[in-house]
Design an enzyme around this catalytic site. Structure first.
Site, short mmCIF file in Angstrom:
data_model
loop_
_atom_site.label_atom_id
_atom_site.label_comp_id
_atom_site.label_asym_id
_atom_site.label_seq_id
_atom_site.Cartn_x
_atom_site.Cartn_y
_atom_site.Cartn_z
CE LYS A 118 -4.54 -1.56 1.67
NZ LYS A 118 -5.54 -1.54 2.56
CE LYS A 201 -6.14 -8.31 -1.87
NZ LYS A 201 -5.97 -7.78 -0.56
CE LYS A 204 -14.03 -3.55 0.59
NZ LYS A 204 -13.89 -3.07 2.01
P1 AMP Z 1 -11.37 -5.24 3.41
O1 AMP Z 1 -12.20 -4.99 2.30
O2 AMP Z 1 -9.81 -5.14 3.13
O3 AMP Z 1 -11.84 -4.68 4.58
O4 AMP Z 1 -11.34 -6.82 3.63
C1 AMP Z 1 -12.57 -7.51 4.58
C2 AMP Z 1 -12.41 -8.86 4.43
O5 AMP Z 1 -12.67 -9.35 3.07
C3 AMP Z 1 -11.18 -9.50 4.91
O6 AMP Z 1 -11.44 -10.54 5.72
C4 AMP Z 1 -10.38 -9.94 3.66
O7 AMP Z 1 -9.52 -11.01 3.88
C5 AMP Z 1 -11.76 -10.32 3.08
N1 AMP Z 1 -11.15 -10.23 1.54
C6 AMP Z 1 -10.85 -9.00 0.83
N2 AMP Z 1 -10.55 -9.45 -0.53
C7 AMP Z 1 -10.69 -10.74 -0.65
C8 AMP Z 1 -10.58 -11.50 -1.81
N3 AMP Z 1 -10.15 -10.84 -2.98
N4 AMP Z 1 -10.77 -12.75 -1.55
C9 AMP Z 1 -10.80 -13.17 -0.44
N5 AMP Z 1 -11.29 -12.44 0.57
C10 AMP Z 1 -11.02 -11.28 0.52
#
Ligand code: AMP
Ligand code: TRP
Length: 339
Positions: A118, A201, A204
């Site tokens: 990041k 990956k 968002k």
């Molecule tokens: P975040 O959007 O970074 O707050 O992530 C929220 C949750 O979604 C966390 O448990 C991440 O590990 C999971 N997560 C985010 N992106 C992915 C992805 N591409 N595949 C699987 N899990 C994800």
């Protein structure tokens, strides 16, 4: 009759209100929470203090916070049986983050790959909050003495750090105040990849909306995105070993498996020797059936802010009560002056 919840187990997890909630968030995290909620006390947080560590996400934080709350409930989390709340409402998170930061060697933080990704090339300009992000995450978990943390694969390193911090604190005060939290990384889609590049990956922040299925996508857009998802020029694999070096098709089959709960072997034997288009069409229908339901429900919930805000207020009260007790006990353990 509902099974009684295991008293000793406390599940904690969170999602950042950074917009564009997607299929990876659902399959890697939220879908698993829905299953876990039946047999343990669960606390699901909307981690807004984490969301402000990167500048791109600050302007729509209020709308995005309600959107995450709506996604939790629309996916099947029961707000009357679990705690859903916003991180910045409970001051214990920031307080504990400071305390834990005083027990975290910088060397541990220097190993965090998410910070390196990041911060990019110009680390000197990265905000301190982005660097200490994993300490705040450890504080989120440990503030409630959580025992299990269901997340996607990308959070594994942060959870290992949380375990190290819990143990460092316990050792320092010769105490076993914090349980050492267990990561729960389960299912066939712990790392959902971009629909445009099987090595990246699903995220968002990807500038291409075609790289991800958003939880707010319409049926039409879900189907279009799956149809346009990148694949290679090879035919549908005939067995699991043939998935090697085929990241895009592996990703689509994993998504299919996670949504239907069918084994990879069974999916492969069903579609082997069939036209790829048949697989993609069926996958599109399956994603559409599950995600559109959530999307419709989210829209309804977002139209009733009073209801959503009441849930977050109730969650805040419940979280605050646990937080205050634990912060109080912690200050006594450390031996701080109490006015
Ligand atoms: P975040 O959007 O970074 O707050 O992530 C929220 C949750 O979604 C966390 O448990 C991440 O590990 C999971 N997560 C985010 N992106 C992915 C992805 N591409 N595949 C699987 N899990 C994800
Ligand atoms: N860092 C997590 C992510 O980006 C979000 C998060 C913050 C979290 N605090 C947490 C997840 C505590 C689990 C437990 O996905």
């Amino acid at each position: 009759m509902e099974k009684s919840k295991e008293k000793s187990k406390l599940i904690f997890s969170g999602v950042q209100p950074t917009g564009n909630l997607h299929l990876g968030n659902y399959l890697g995290a939220i879908k698993n929470w829905v299953k876990l909620q039946t047999n343990a006390h669960c606390i699901f947080c909307i981690v807004d203090l984490h969301a402000i560590t990167t500048s791109g996400n600050r302007s729509e934080i209020l709308q995005n916070t309600r959107e995450v709350a709506a996604a939790y409930i629309a996916s099947g989390i029961d707000p009357s049986k679990n705690t859903i709340f916003v991180q910045s409402n409970v001051t214990g998170h920031s307080e504990l983050s400071w305390i834990l930061g005083c027990h975290t060697p910088i060397g541990w933080l220097n190993r965090m790959t998410q910070f390196k990704d990041k911060a990019g090339k110009n680390k000197e300009k990265a905000p301190l909050g982005l660097y200490s992000y994993p300490v705040l995450m450890a504080a989120d978990i440990l503030l409630y003495k959580s025992t299990h943390v269901p997340v996607g694969e990308d959070q594994k390193q942060h959870l290992e750090l949380s375990r190290d911090i819990a143990q460092a604190f316990n050792r320092c005060y010769n105490n076993d105040f914090f349980p050492v939290p267990e990561p729960v990384i389960i299912g066939n889609a712990t790392r959902v990849m971009s629909l445009k590049d099987g090595l990246k990956k699903m995220s968002k922040s990807d500038p291409s909306d075609y790289s991800r299925i958003n939880l707010t996508d319409s049926s039409e857009s879900i189907k279009k995105k799956i149809q346009k998802a990148k694949t290679d020029s090879e035919p549908f694999p005939s067995d699991v070993e043939k998935l090697e070096n085929r990241p895009e098709i592996t990703n689509l089959i994993n998504i299919y498996s996670a949504l239907t709960e069918n084994l990879l072997e069974d999916i492969i034997s069903e579609y082997a020797n069939k036209d790829f288009r048949v697989f993609k069409q069926n996958l599109a229908d399956i994603v559409d059936q599950q995600i559109s339901k959530i999307s419709i429900e989210m829209k309804k919930l977002l139209a009733d802010k009073t209801y959503l805000d009441l849930i977050l207020k109730d969650g805040y009260q419940k979280a605050k009560e646990i937080s205050e007790k634990n912060i109080n006990d912690l200050k006594n353990i450390i031996g701080l002056f109490r006015a």
